[in-house]
Write a protein that holds these residues in place. Structure first.
Motif, short mmCIF file in Angstrom:
data_model
loop_
_atom_site.label_atom_id
_atom_site.label_comp_id
_atom_site.label_asym_id
_atom_site.label_seq_id
_atom_site.Cartn_x
_atom_site.Cartn_y
_atom_site.Cartn_z
N MET A 129 0.80 -1.10 -0.10
CA MET A 129 -0.08 -0.06 -0.05
C MET A 129 0.88 1.37 0.08
SD MET A 129 -2.94 1.33 2.94
CE MET A 129 -3.52 -0.47 3.17
N LYS A 130 0.40 2.23 -0.87
CA LYS A 130 1.17 3.45 -0.98
C LYS A 130 0.53 4.65 -0.37
CE LYS A 130 3.52 3.85 -4.80
NZ LYS A 130 3.83 4.00 -6.33
N VAL A 131 0.76 5.47 0.40
CA VAL A 131 0.10 6.53 0.90
C VAL A 131 1.19 7.65 0.88
CG1 VAL A 131 -0.96 7.37 3.17
CG2 VAL A 131 -0.78 4.89 2.70
N LEU A 132 0.30 8.76 0.49
CA LEU A 132 1.15 10.35 0.50
C LEU A 132 0.64 11.06 1.50
CD1 LEU A 132 3.01 12.11 -1.31
CD2 LEU A 132 0.86 12.78 -2.28
N PHE A 133 1.70 11.40 2.27
CA PHE A 133 1.28 12.24 3.48
C PHE A 133 1.43 13.81 2.85
CE2 PHE A 133 0.53 9.06 6.40
CZ PHE A 133 0.40 9.36 7.74
N VAL A 134 0.33 14.40 3.02
CA VAL A 134 0.33 15.95 2.89
C VAL A 134 0.41 16.68 4.18
CG1 VAL A 134 -0.73 17.90 1.80
CG2 VAL A 134 -0.83 15.51 0.54
N CYS A 135 1.23 17.65 4.37
CA CYS A 135 1.42 18.31 5.67
C CYS A 135 2.33 19.52 5.38
CB CYS A 135 2.04 17.35 6.66
SG CYS A 135 3.74 16.70 6.30
N SER A 136 2.06 20.53 6.13
CA SER A 136 2.74 21.88 6.19
C SER A 136 4.56 21.68 6.63
CB SER A 136 2.32 22.73 7.35
OG SER A 136 3.36 23.85 7.40
N PHE A 137 5.04 22.52 5.81
CA PHE A 137 6.51 22.38 6.11
C PHE A 137 6.89 24.13 6.22
CE2 PHE A 137 11.21 21.99 4.87
CZ PHE A 137 11.31 20.93 5.83
N ASN A 138 6.25 24.84 6.63
CA ASN A 138 6.20 26.03 6.89
C ASN A 138 7.36 26.57 7.81
OD1 ASN A 138 4.57 27.21 4.66
ND2 ASN A 138 3.01 26.67 5.75
N LYS A 139 7.34 25.60 8.91
CA LYS A 139 8.39 26.04 10.05
C LYS A 139 9.66 25.48 9.82
CE LYS A 139 4.92 26.49 13.65
NZ LYS A 139 4.17 25.85 15.03
N GLY A 140 10.11 25.00 8.64
CA GLY A 140 11.11 24.27 8.39
C GLY A 140 11.48 22.94 8.76
N SER A 141 10.29 22.30 9.43
CA SER A 141 10.31 20.85 9.71
C SER A 141 8.88 20.39 9.91
CB SER A 141 11.00 20.71 11.25
OG SER A 141 10.17 21.62 12.18
N ILE A 142 8.83 18.96 9.87
CA ILE A 142 7.56 18.43 10.09
C ILE A 142 7.20 18.17 11.34
CG2 ILE A 142 6.38 16.18 9.64
CD1 ILE A 142 8.52 15.80 7.16
N SER A 143 5.89 18.61 11.69
CA SER A 143 5.55 18.55 13.27
C SER A 143 6.00 16.95 13.87
CB SER A 143 4.08 18.44 13.08
OG SER A 143 3.59 19.92 12.81
N SER A 144 6.55 17.00 14.94
CA SER A 144 6.99 15.69 15.45
C SER A 144 5.97 14.51 15.69
CB SER A 144 7.48 16.02 16.76
OG SER A 144 6.52 16.51 17.80
N TYR A 145 4.69 15.06 15.83
CA TYR A 145 3.67 14.01 15.97
C TYR A 145 3.35 13.37 14.62
CZ TYR A 145 0.94 18.39 15.47
OH TYR A 145 0.68 19.70 15.38
#
Length: 316
Positions: free
Chosen positions: A1-17
């Protein structure tokens, strides 16, 4: 199964959670790639659409999981790949964002909310699950208070209060915490001094040490979804004082040494003083286990949801 995670990178990093959730799901053999959003506000998010279409053509995901309402809205502009959107808090707690999140909810094939309060805020009736972000019990666990302080360079004679985030984060409400600690020092702790520690720029290992080095974990937020700070403090069996936001009351109410305070400096100071009578909380770690909030358990629930959505999509 292939899943694309879409999330913000506006703070220069991915949220830890978000990062931790991805790593926990990958352990079960799911192929995950990130699509990182650059740009703030609704227009900033939607400006990533052409790049998202290219990534979908290249990666060919079976599913998209988007984190936060604006990310979900962007992901749902295409209708080829089914989208699961996870709502974390600010996407519904902020009244001006809520209408856009409502649209995202109706467009998404399925929605995940991290607490019942968010479900209630969104007036959600169907096609949703409540799955809080999990906590890694191998990363967050009880340690000796004084040994933890020694490793971090703190002395044994102070009362240390760990604040739930960065002082500049307005939602975390540092001014209220500061007023409460000032009142605590001026009117209650006459023979000791309490110091408020900012939780910013630390690795997970260091956060574990900080939680164990502090007398109390403090959350004074204006709003939350399901704060992992509280779950991590529970995993370390630390006393907690928090305002009644998100699912915090549900999480800590049965745990000895943990207290809900009114969003007032005097009440927060009084509850911190009560929490200081407990060298540790009793049952915090067991509470995480009993609720199935260990990170691998939440990963399994999410994977089951992936399978359910894919089966429904194939049936259609």
């Amino acid at each position: 199964m292939k899943v694309l995670f879409v999330c913000s990178f506006n703070k220069g990093s991915i949220s830890s959670y978000v990062h931790n959730q991805v790593e926990s799901i990958r352990k079960f053999g799911i192929h995950i790639e990130y699509f990182l959003i650059h740009g703030k506000g609704l227009i900033g998010y939607l400006s990533n659409y052409a790049r998202l279409r290219k990534e979908i053509t290249k990666f060919k995901p079976d599913l998209i999981q988007a984190h936060y309402g604006f990310s979900g809205l962007l992901a749902n502009l295409q209708r080829k790949v089914p989208v699961i959107t996870t709502f974390h808090g600010s996407d519904l707690n902020l009244f001006w964002v809520r209408p856009f999140s409502t649209v995202t909810y109706f467009l998404s094939r399925w929605s995940v909310f991290v607490s019942q309060k968010l479900v209630d805020l969104g007036k959600v009736r169907k096609n949703y699950s409540i799955i809080p972000c999990g906590v890694d019990l191998n990363c967050f666990y009880p340690l000796d208070l004084y040994e933890s302080r020694e490793k971090l360079g703190y002395t044994a004679d102070k009362v240390l209060i760990l604040f739930s985030g960065a002082f500049e984060n307005k939602v975390k409400n540092y001014p209220l915490a500061r007023k409460a600690i000032n009142y605590l020092n001026e009117s209650i702790l006459l023979d000791q001094t309490a110091e408020l520690i900012e939780l910013k720029g630390y690795s997970p290992k260091e956060v574990n040490l900080l939680l164990n080095a502090c007398n109390v974990a403090l959350l004074t937020s204006i709003s939350e979804g399901s704060p992992n700070f509280i779950k991590e403090a529970l995993a370390c069996n630390r006393p907690i004082v928090s305002t009644d936001v998100g699912d915090v009351k549900f999480l800590i109410e049965p745990v000895t040494g943990c207290f809900i305070a009114k969003p007032e400096k005097v009440d927060i100071a009084d509850e911190i003083n009560r929490a200081l009578d407990y060298p540790s909380s009793k049952g915090g770690r067991h509470r995480i286990q009993d609720l199935g909030l260990e990170i691998d358990a939440t990963a399994e629930r999410i994977i089951d949801l992936y399978k359910k959505v894919l089966q429904a999509n194939q049936a259609n």
